[in-house]
Design a protein around this motif. Structure first.
Motif, PDB file in Angstrom:
ATOM      1  N   THR A 151       0.815  -1.220   0.000  1.00  0.00           N
ATOM      2  CA  THR A 151       0.000   0.000   0.000  1.00  0.00           C
ATOM      3  C   THR A 151       0.848   1.268   0.000  1.00  0.00           C
ATOM      4  OG1 THR A 151      -1.742  -1.184   1.183  1.00  0.00           O
ATOM      5  CG2 THR A 151      -1.871   1.219   1.189  1.00  0.00           C
ATOM      6  N   LEU A 152       0.654   2.042  -1.049  1.00  0.00           N
ATOM      7  CA  LEU A 152       1.309   3.341  -1.190  1.00  0.00           C
ATOM      8  C   LEU A 152       0.265   4.417  -0.943  1.00  0.00           C
ATOM      9  CD1 LEU A 152       3.486   5.392  -2.295  1.00  0.00           C
ATOM     10  CD2 LEU A 152       2.600   4.875  -4.590  1.00  0.00           C
ATOM     11  N   VAL A 153       0.598   5.363  -0.069  1.00  0.00           N
ATOM     12  CA  VAL A 153      -0.279   6.525   0.120  1.00  0.00           C
ATOM     13  C   VAL A 153       0.408   7.744  -0.490  1.00  0.00           C
ATOM     14  CG1 VAL A 153      -1.289   8.105   1.815  1.00  0.00           C
ATOM     15  CG2 VAL A 153      -1.433   5.625   2.173  1.00  0.00           C
ATOM     16  N   VAL A 154      -0.272   8.363  -1.428  1.00  0.00           N
ATOM     17  CA  VAL A 154       0.259   9.567  -2.072  1.00  0.00           C
ATOM     18  C   VAL A 154      -0.588  10.752  -1.642  1.00  0.00           C
ATOM     19  CG1 VAL A 154       0.605  10.760  -4.265  1.00  0.00           C
ATOM     20  CG2 VAL A 154       1.164   8.331  -4.066  1.00  0.00           C
ATOM     21  N   VAL A 155       0.050  11.700  -0.973  1.00  0.00           N
ATOM     22  CA  VAL A 155      -0.677  12.885  -0.525  1.00  0.00           C
ATOM     23  C   VAL A 155      -0.398  14.014  -1.516  1.00  0.00           C
ATOM     24  CG1 VAL A 155      -1.128  14.415   1.410  1.00  0.00           C
ATOM     25  CG2 VAL A 155      -0.247  12.093   1.823  1.00  0.00           C
ATOM     26  N   GLY A 156      -1.434  14.454  -2.201  1.00  0.00           N
ATOM     27  CA  GLY A 156      -1.264  15.438  -3.263  1.00  0.00           C
ATOM     28  C   GLY A 156      -1.147  14.704  -4.588  1.00  0.00           C
ATOM     29  N   VAL A 157      -2.291  14.455  -5.232  1.00  0.00           N
ATOM     30  CA  VAL A 157      -2.281  13.641  -6.446  1.00  0.00           C
ATOM     31  C   VAL A 157      -2.270  14.565  -7.659  1.00  0.00           C
ATOM     32  CG1 VAL A 157      -3.323  11.686  -7.636  1.00  0.00           C
ATOM     33  CG2 VAL A 157      -3.598  11.907  -5.165  1.00  0.00           C
ATOM     34  N   GLY A 158      -1.133  15.189  -7.854  1.00  0.00           N
ATOM     35  CA  GLY A 158      -0.982  16.070  -9.014  1.00  0.00           C
ATOM     36  C   GLY A 158       0.042  15.489  -9.953  1.00  0.00           C
ATOM     37  N   LEU A 159       0.736  16.361 -10.647  1.00  0.00           N
ATOM     38  CA  LEU A 159       1.750  15.916 -11.606  1.00  0.00           C
ATOM     39  C   LEU A 159       2.805  15.037 -10.934  1.00  0.00           C
ATOM     40  CD1 LEU A 159       3.108  16.332 -14.498  1.00  0.00           C
ATOM     41  CD2 LEU A 159       4.439  18.118 -13.388  1.00  0.00           C
ATOM     42  N   ILE A 160       3.343  15.518  -9.818  1.00  0.00           N
ATOM     43  CA  ILE A 160       4.456  14.834  -9.160  1.00  0.00           C
ATOM     44  C   ILE A 160       4.001  13.542  -8.479  1.00  0.00           C
ATOM     45  CG2 ILE A 160       6.160  15.061  -7.295  1.00  0.00           C
ATOM     46  CD1 ILE A 160       6.869  16.681  -9.797  1.00  0.00           C
ATOM     47  N   GLY A 161       3.003  13.658  -7.606  1.00  0.00           N
ATOM     48  CA  GLY A 161       2.520  12.486  -6.875  1.00  0.00           C
ATOM     49  C   GLY A 161       1.833  11.485  -7.785  1.00  0.00           C
ATOM     50  N   GLY A 162       1.031  11.993  -8.701  1.00  0.00           N
ATOM     51  CA  GLY A 162       0.288  11.114  -9.598  1.00  0.00           C
ATOM     52  C   GLY A 162       1.220  10.342 -10.531  1.00  0.00           C
ATOM     53  N   SER A 163       2.258  11.011 -11.013  1.00  0.00           N
ATOM     54  CA  SER A 163       3.194  10.335 -11.917  1.00  0.00           C
ATOM     55  C   SER A 163       4.005   9.274 -11.179  1.00  0.00           C
ATOM     56  CB  SER A 163       4.147  11.360 -12.557  1.00  0.00           C
ATOM     57  OG  SER A 163       3.418  12.294 -13.314  1.00  0.00           O
ATOM     58  N   PHE A 164       4.325   9.543  -9.914  1.00  0.00           N
ATOM     59  CA  PHE A 164       5.019   8.555  -9.079  1.00  0.00           C
ATOM     60  C   PHE A 164       4.136   7.314  -8.939  1.00  0.00           C
ATOM     61  CE2 PHE A 164       6.218   7.035  -4.696  1.00  0.00           C
ATOM     62  CZ  PHE A 164       7.567   6.762  -4.930  1.00  0.00           C
ATOM     63  N   ALA A 165       2.857   7.528  -8.618  1.00  0.00           N
ATOM     64  CA  ALA A 165       1.917   6.410  -8.443  1.00  0.00           C
ATOM     65  C   ALA A 165       1.785   5.597  -9.732  1.00  0.00           C
ATOM     66  CB  ALA A 165       0.549   6.951  -8.003  1.00  0.00           C
ATOM     67  N   LEU A 166       1.558   6.282 -10.836  1.00  0.00           N
ATOM     68  CA  LEU A 166       1.385   5.587 -12.121  1.00  0.00           C
ATOM     69  C   LEU A 166       2.618   4.773 -12.482  1.00  0.00           C
ATOM     70  CD1 LEU A 166      -0.239   8.138 -14.615  1.00  0.00           C
ATOM     71  CD2 LEU A 166      -1.193   5.960 -13.850  1.00  0.00           C
TER      72      LEU A 166
ATOM     73  N   ALA B 270      -0.492   2.362   5.412  1.00  0.00           N
ATOM     74  CA  ALA B 270       0.564   2.638   4.421  1.00  0.00           C
ATOM     75  C   ALA B 270       1.849   1.867   4.688  1.00  0.00           C
ATOM     76  CB  ALA B 270       0.881   4.130   4.410  1.00  0.00           C
ATOM     77  N   ASP B 271       2.443   1.313   3.616  1.00  0.00           N
ATOM     78  CA  ASP B 271       3.831   0.847   3.680  1.00  0.00           C
ATOM     79  C   ASP B 271       4.773   2.020   3.431  1.00  0.00           C
ATOM     80  OD1 ASP B 271       3.425  -2.024   4.035  1.00  0.00           O
ATOM     81  OD2 ASP B 271       2.474  -1.888   2.055  1.00  0.00           O
ATOM     82  N   LEU B 272       4.307   2.923   2.579  1.00  0.00           N
ATOM     83  CA  LEU B 272       5.090   4.123   2.295  1.00  0.00           C
ATOM     84  C   LEU B 272       4.141   5.286   2.035  1.00  0.00           C
ATOM     85  CD1 LEU B 272       8.301   4.557   0.267  1.00  0.00           C
ATOM     86  CD2 LEU B 272       6.324   5.932  -0.413  1.00  0.00           C
ATOM     87  N   VAL B 273       4.497   6.439   2.585  1.00  0.00           N
ATOM     88  CA  VAL B 273       3.733   7.667   2.336  1.00  0.00           C
ATOM     89  C   VAL B 273       4.623   8.636   1.561  1.00  0.00           C
ATOM     90  CG1 VAL B 273       2.531   9.643   3.365  1.00  0.00           C
ATOM     91  CG2 VAL B 273       2.440   7.402   4.503  1.00  0.00           C
ATOM     92  N   LEU B 274       4.118   9.108   0.423  1.00  0.00           N
ATOM     93  CA  LEU B 274       4.803  10.182  -0.303  1.00  0.00           C
ATOM     94  C   LEU B 274       4.023  11.467  -0.098  1.00  0.00           C
ATOM     95  CD1 LEU B 274       6.882  11.301  -2.460  1.00  0.00           C
ATOM     96  CD2 LEU B 274       5.049  10.916  -4.141  1.00  0.00           C
ATOM     97  N   LEU B 275       4.695  12.468   0.481  1.00  0.00           N
ATOM     98  CA  LEU B 275       4.070  13.779   0.625  1.00  0.00           C
ATOM     99  C   LEU B 275       4.429  14.607  -0.612  1.00  0.00           C
ATOM    100  CD1 LEU B 275       4.968  14.425   4.380  1.00  0.00           C
ATOM    101  CD2 LEU B 275       2.755  13.671   3.445  1.00  0.00           C
ATOM    102  N   ALA B 276       3.448  14.786  -1.490  1.00  0.00           N
ATOM    103  CA  ALA B 276       3.687  15.518  -2.732  1.00  0.00           C
ATOM    104  C   ALA B 276       2.842  16.792  -2.759  1.00  0.00           C
ATOM    105  CB  ALA B 276       3.384  14.640  -3.933  1.00  0.00           C
ATOM    106  N   SER B 277       2.561  17.299  -1.587  1.00  0.00           N
ATOM    107  CA  SER B 277       1.784  18.534  -1.463  1.00  0.00           C
ATOM    108  C   SER B 277       2.750  19.704  -1.289  1.00  0.00           C
ATOM    109  CB  SER B 277       0.863  18.413  -0.255  1.00  0.00           C
ATOM    110  OG  SER B 277       1.618  17.929   0.840  1.00  0.00           O
ATOM    111  N   PRO B 278       2.256  20.954  -1.364  1.00  0.00           N
ATOM    112  CA  PRO B 278       3.148  22.090  -1.116  1.00  0.00           C
ATOM    113  C   PRO B 278       3.825  21.958   0.252  1.00  0.00           C
ATOM    114  CG  PRO B 278       1.073  22.852  -2.033  1.00  0.00           C
ATOM    115  CD  PRO B 278       0.903  21.384  -1.745  1.00  0.00           C
ATOM    116  N   VAL B 279       5.076  22.414   0.325  1.00  0.00           N
ATOM    117  CA  VAL B 279       5.843  22.302   1.566  1.00  0.00           C
ATOM    118  C   VAL B 279       5.101  22.962   2.732  1.00  0.00           C
ATOM    119  CG1 VAL B 279       8.000  22.977   2.712  1.00  0.00           C
ATOM    120  CG2 VAL B 279       8.057  22.095   0.383  1.00  0.00           C
ATOM    121  N   GLY B 280       4.380  24.032   2.438  1.00  0.00           N
ATOM    122  CA  GLY B 280       3.638  24.745   3.481  1.00  0.00           C
ATOM    123  C   GLY B 280       2.609  23.889   4.196  1.00  0.00           C
ATOM    124  N   GLN B 281       2.160  22.815   3.552  1.00  0.00           N
ATOM    125  CA  GLN B 281       1.154  21.944   4.181  1.00  0.00           C
ATOM    126  C   GLN B 281       1.769  20.727   4.869  1.00  0.00           C
ATOM    127  OE1 GLN B 281      -1.618  20.868   1.055  1.00  0.00           O
ATOM    128  NE2 GLN B 281      -1.658  22.971   0.302  1.00  0.00           N
TER     129      GLN B 281
END
Lengths: 294, 294
Positions: free
Chosen positions: B7-22, B66-77
């Protein structure tokens, strides 16, 4: 010289001069083109390619036959060229140029061709590419490009209009302004960015960790620094020729940069975002307009 | 999580996070992907497009799986996100991120996940485009791109290696350095040029003759200012997050620019040409290398 002319003399048969010659020949506006230059090899190539019909390494020798002379050589050579042809020009021969700066070129016209001023039309075609030499000459280089004319107070309006008509025949769009206005505008949109880009790359290259920095430089860096790949001597000449306007723009830039530095040092995110946002808005609007114009 | 994970959790499913997941799904390295975000609509689009298999607007709720969490949201969050998931994480869950600055993110890991540090791997994938949102996610975004890992002293080498292996499975090239080294390099090659480009466009836009200037701006201006079209808030955040390194680079740049100004004011063409030439040489060498690497 109503519709076109018999004999065009192009001094400097490279991208700019060669493309002017080719475009005018195709438009039927120049029946015979004499290419003048310092490098025999380039001239022969121009002749071979049909960019010009005749070649010469001696401007003085051919200047008397010209209906119009285009000086498309570096600005640093223009004074000597004008001096060389001055005694040979017919009174009605039109002299124009393609220099990137205009205040200094106007001075040269005044110094070397004081009796010809009614027929002199300082000009700057806004076109260029990384290519150079006669082989780079091309039809269509000036299609939809801007050409700035900075006629002298002495220039006959009918003569300025003739030069404008030639550029229009190449597909260009004509703008008239004073040499001073020209130099101020180009200090802002061209000369300053070149100086800033040169300064930036020079700074990075001088760092102890330059190699690692270059290693991680990506597409933003690539585009921002593209103009730092420009010709050093040419840009030194342009910078010195337009020194006063460039210093003024540089100081204006430094003042703005100092303000951003203060906001950054103070951690003032709100005002930083406001300045960045204003810049993005202006850039986006400019780019949309630029794209529409092709 | 030897070869991949459940299980991968991607926080912020945009260009960066979404492409990592795909990319990981295609490589068979992630069997189930949970997309977490603030905007329901974007999450639903991600689900629809098969970028993720499950969606949630509550990180705390899904973090425990989650086995791994990727934080792909703005650093401010990121601070708030780390705080929210801290009590739910399993000890062996790996946490990584895609923030553009690393010193500040390291601080956040230390503050919010002090018991998880052995499994935290701060990271920065060097990829981006003008696109954003789940619809921008693409296989292949990371092919031949660089990913910088800045493991903490506490990070287990085996955990850093696992994260490296995932990025390699996306096609990326891994570089390890300290957060401080990372921030210094990116201040130089990315953050400073953005600041300089914003400052330049802002200056031009503020001139009385701005409209005429923009009218004559051409391709050099276009490329030099492209990065001034970047997102103002994002770049404000990056500038503030990397303030110290950025101020240092800015001061270095201003010192170099002051030297050029003196040469220009003194009419010292020889030294100007020397600096411009050094810059062109460095830029040309860099560009040749950059092109070779594709």
């Amino acid at each position: 010289m109503q519709q076109g002319m018999d004999t065009l003399v192009v001094v400097g048969v490279g991208l700019i001069g060669g493309s002017f010659a080719l475009s005018l020949k195709r438009a039927g506006m120049a029946r015979h083109v004499i290419g003048v230059g310092r490098t025999r090899e380039n001239l022969e190539r121009a002749l071979e390619l049909g960019v010009v019909d005749e070649i010469s390494q001696d401007l003085a020798e051919v200047a008397g036959r010209a209906d119009l002379v285009l000086l498309a050589s570096p600005v640093g050579q223009m004074g000597a060229l004008m001096a060389a042809m001055a005694p040979r020009l017919r009174p009605e021969t039109v002299v124009t140029d393609a220099g990137s700066t205009k205040g200094d070129v106007v001075e040269l016209y005044r110094r070397h061709l004081p009796d010809q001023l009614a027929h002199c039309v300082p000009a700057h075609p806004i076109a260029g590419s990384d290519l150079s030499g006669a082989a780079a000459a091309q039809y269509g280089l000036y299609e939809n490009r801007k050409v700035v004319l900075t006629p002298l107070p002495e220039t006959l309006p009918s003569v300025a209009e003739r030069v404008a008509a030639l550029w229009r025949a190449c597909g260009a769009e004509i703008h008239c302004m004073t040499a001073q206005e020209h130099d101020a505008v180009f200090a802002t949109v061209s000369h300053l960015p070149h100086l800033l880009a040169f300064a930036y790359v020079d700074m990075v290259a001088g760092k102890a960790d330059a190699e690692r920095c270059f290693d991680f430089a990506a597409t933003g860096f690539r585009d921002f620094t593209r103009i730092a790949g420009s010709h050093p001597e040419m840009w030194t000449d342009i910078s010195l020729a337009n020194r006063d306007a460039l210093l003024e723009e540089l100081d204006r830039y430094r003042a703005g940069l100092d303000q951003l530095r203060q906001m950054l040092a103070a951690g003032d995110g709100e005002r930083l975002a406001e300045r960045f946002g204003a810049a993005r808005g202006a850039r986006t609007r400019w780019h949309q307009q630029f794209m529409r114009k092709g």
